[in-house]
Design a protein around this motif. Structure first.
Motif, PDB file in Angstrom:
ATOM      1  N   UNK A 191       0.835  -1.200   0.000  1.00 35.82           N
ATOM      2  CA  UNK A 191       0.000   0.000   0.000  1.00 35.82           C
ATOM      3  C   UNK A 191       0.871   1.252   0.000  1.00 35.82           C
ATOM      4  N   UNK A 192       1.915   1.220   0.803  1.00 26.16           N
ATOM      5  CA  UNK A 192       2.839   2.348   0.846  1.00 26.16           C
ATOM      6  C   UNK A 192       3.555   2.546  -0.476  1.00 26.16           C
ATOM      7  N   UNK A 193       3.958   1.443  -1.097  1.00 24.23           N
ATOM      8  CA  UNK A 193       4.633   1.528  -2.389  1.00 24.23           C
ATOM      9  C   UNK A 193       3.705   2.141  -3.443  1.00 24.23           C
ATOM     10  N   UNK A 194       2.450   1.677  -3.446  1.00 22.44           N
ATOM     11  CA  UNK A 194       1.499   2.202  -4.429  1.00 22.44           C
ATOM     12  C   UNK A 194       1.205   3.669  -4.209  1.00 22.44           C
ATOM     13  N   UNK A 195       1.034   4.051  -2.953  1.00 27.99           N
ATOM     14  CA  UNK A 195       0.758   5.442  -2.630  1.00 27.99           C
ATOM     15  C   UNK A 195       1.915   6.349  -3.037  1.00 27.99           C
ATOM     16  N   UNK A 196       3.142   5.877  -2.811  1.00 26.14           N
ATOM     17  CA  UNK A 196       4.303   6.701  -3.146  1.00 26.14           C
ATOM     18  C   UNK A 196       4.449   6.860  -4.658  1.00 26.14           C
ATOM     19  N   UNK A 197       4.081   5.825  -5.409  1.00 30.63           N
ATOM     20  CA  UNK A 197       4.178   5.949  -6.877  1.00 30.63           C
ATOM     21  C   UNK A 197       3.176   6.987  -7.376  1.00 30.63           C
ATOM     22  N   UNK A 198       1.969   6.956  -6.805  1.00 29.76           N
ATOM     23  CA  UNK A 198       0.932   7.886  -7.252  1.00 29.76           C
ATOM     24  C   UNK A 198       1.234   9.320  -6.854  1.00 29.76           C
ATOM     25  N   UNK A 199       1.646   9.516  -5.619  1.00 32.59           N
ATOM     26  CA  UNK A 199       1.758  10.871  -5.084  1.00 32.59           C
ATOM     27  C   UNK A 199       3.167  11.443  -5.067  1.00 32.59           C
TER      28      UNK A 199
END
Length: 430
Positions: free
Chosen positions: A289-297
């Motif tokens: 979840x953290x990895x996905x959030x960091x890619x988006x934001x």
């Protein structure tokens, strides 16, 4: 046509700065204006190709996504809260001196972890919560980490040091020792100015600490006891990376510490699972979840910035600036420092201008009255300092993401010190 391209570049830069200051959505502004400049210069594919290429920038993806994944695990397990409570009490007496201390710590850790974004992600995940919980405004907490992210200029892994080493005939270590006093003083200038700005902006106070406590729903009254094993968890990757990036890793039994940021972050997450005994399934979910959030934001803004730079490059503005630096021998002192600095601010990367300058001009340093080390490393350091004052630099976005603030708010705090630092380089190093 050349005049028209120049007008397009100027209007594009002014419009971008205006819209970012007005706090329009950063990714929309950068992609929109970058693509528009590319279309107006009849080179739309440059912007589209930059978008595609930056989507798979492996170094940034690995460092940023893994660090943010680890940060999510630490937040879920509350290991970061244990560390904050462990460090807050002894640090609370330092008051606003926490700010320069955080900058200095980041500066020296950046020597061991040369990637500015990787270092900021690793250090910021630990220090930014400590700063915020101690009463530092979030924007200043992020700025304190950002201001220390040009310590990599003293890293033995720096490409600039290797280039100057080949030109000068000195070893990389000798090159770094030669410019270390100037780089260190530049870092000290940034830390001191940041501290003074914290006082001027009232960035330290009980109200900021109360806001952080309320936001995280934790306080001294509800927190029962610090678990040392929990508190160590956020530091595990940092310790591994520092040991692995220095001569300490040659110590028998420590050879395994030589690894990249993703490996260290994963080890830290596994340690967190072992000591907190949370479900490995939940840890895995939080990590990704953290990895996905960091890619988006986070990476989303870096990708958008690459489109803007490609659009600017299609106008010829970047090539013209670099060409000017190559031929401004009578203004070398300023061309070698102010030029890369401004390019770093505008593009978010000071490497391109510094490398171009060092390829064309620095070989003739002796003829111009300078040493290869001072002229070449002066340009490299100035570029890195400019990047530290850029709202679109990858490292700025990382710090802003960790502090949960607008990048412009952080740059307002780092820029004054960086300007003084680059003037110091121009006047005393060259």
């Amino acid at each position: 046509m050349a005049e028209l391209k120049s007008i397009i570049a100027i209007l594009g830069i002014v419009a971008t700065i205006y819209l970012l200051i007005k706090k329009y959505e950063t990714r929309t502004v950068l992609i929109g204006i970058g693509l528009l400049m590319a279309i107006l210069t009849l080179n739309p594919m440059a912007a589209l190709d930059a978008f595609a290429k930056s989507m798979t920038s492996s170094g940034l993806i690995m460092a940023i996504c893994s660090s943010m994944g680890f940060a999510y695990v630490m937040k879920y397990t509350q290991c970061d809260t244990h560390l904050v409570h462990l460090l807050t009490k002894p640090l609370s007496g330092l008051k606003f001196l926490l700010i320069p201390i955080a900058t200095i710590i980041t500066f020296f850790i950046n020597i061991a972890i040369p990637s500015a974004a990787g270092c900021a992600a690793a250090v910021g995940a630990t220090l930014i919560p400590v700063l915020k919980s101690s009463g530092v405004r979030p924007a200043m907490a992020g700025a304190a980490i950002l201001a220390g992210t040009f310590g990599s200029m003293m890293s033995p892994g720096s490409s600039h040091s290797a280039m100057i080493s080949e030109m000068s005939g000195l070893t990389i270590t000798e090159v770094n020792l030669s410019h270390a006093p100037y780089t260190t003083i530049a870092g000290a200038i940034g830390a001191i100015v940041l501290t003074l700005l914290a006082l001027a902006f009232k960035d330290y106070g009980q109200e900021h600490r109360d806001a952080y406590v309320a936001e995280n729903k934790t306080s001294e009254n509800t927190f029962e006891k610090v678990n040392i094993l929990y508190a160590i968890a956020p530091l595990v990757p940092l310790i591994i990376l520092i040991v692995g990036g220095t001569s300490l890793q040659q110590t028998p039994g420590l050879e395994w510490t030589k690894m990249g940021v993703p490996q260290a972050m994963l080890i830290g997450a596994i340690y967190g699972v072992l000591v907190t005994r949370i479900s490995p399934v939940k840890m895995t979910e939080e990590f990704f979840n953290g990895m996905g959030n960091s890619y988006a934001n986070v990476l989303g803004i870096i990708i958008s910035a690459s489109v803007f730079v490609a659009g600017l490059k299609s106008t010829g503005a970047i090539d013209s600036a670099i060409d000017f630096l190559k031929h401004s021998n009578e203004f070398v002192r300023w061309g070698a420092t102010i030029g890369p600095f401004l390019m770093g601010v505008i593009t978010g990367s000071g490497d391109a201008a510094a490398i171009a300058f060092n390829t064309a001009v620095t070989p003739h340093a002796v003829e111009l009255g300078y040493t290869h080390v001072h002229l070449g490393m002066g340009a490299a350091i100035a570029g890195a300092i400019g990047r530290t004052a850029s709202p679109i630099a990858g490292v700025t976005i990382v710090c802003a993401g960790l502090a949960m603030v607008n990048p412009i708010e952080m740059v307002k705090r780092t820029a004054p010190g960086m300007i003084l630092a680059v003037l110091y380089l121009a006047l005393f190093m060259l």
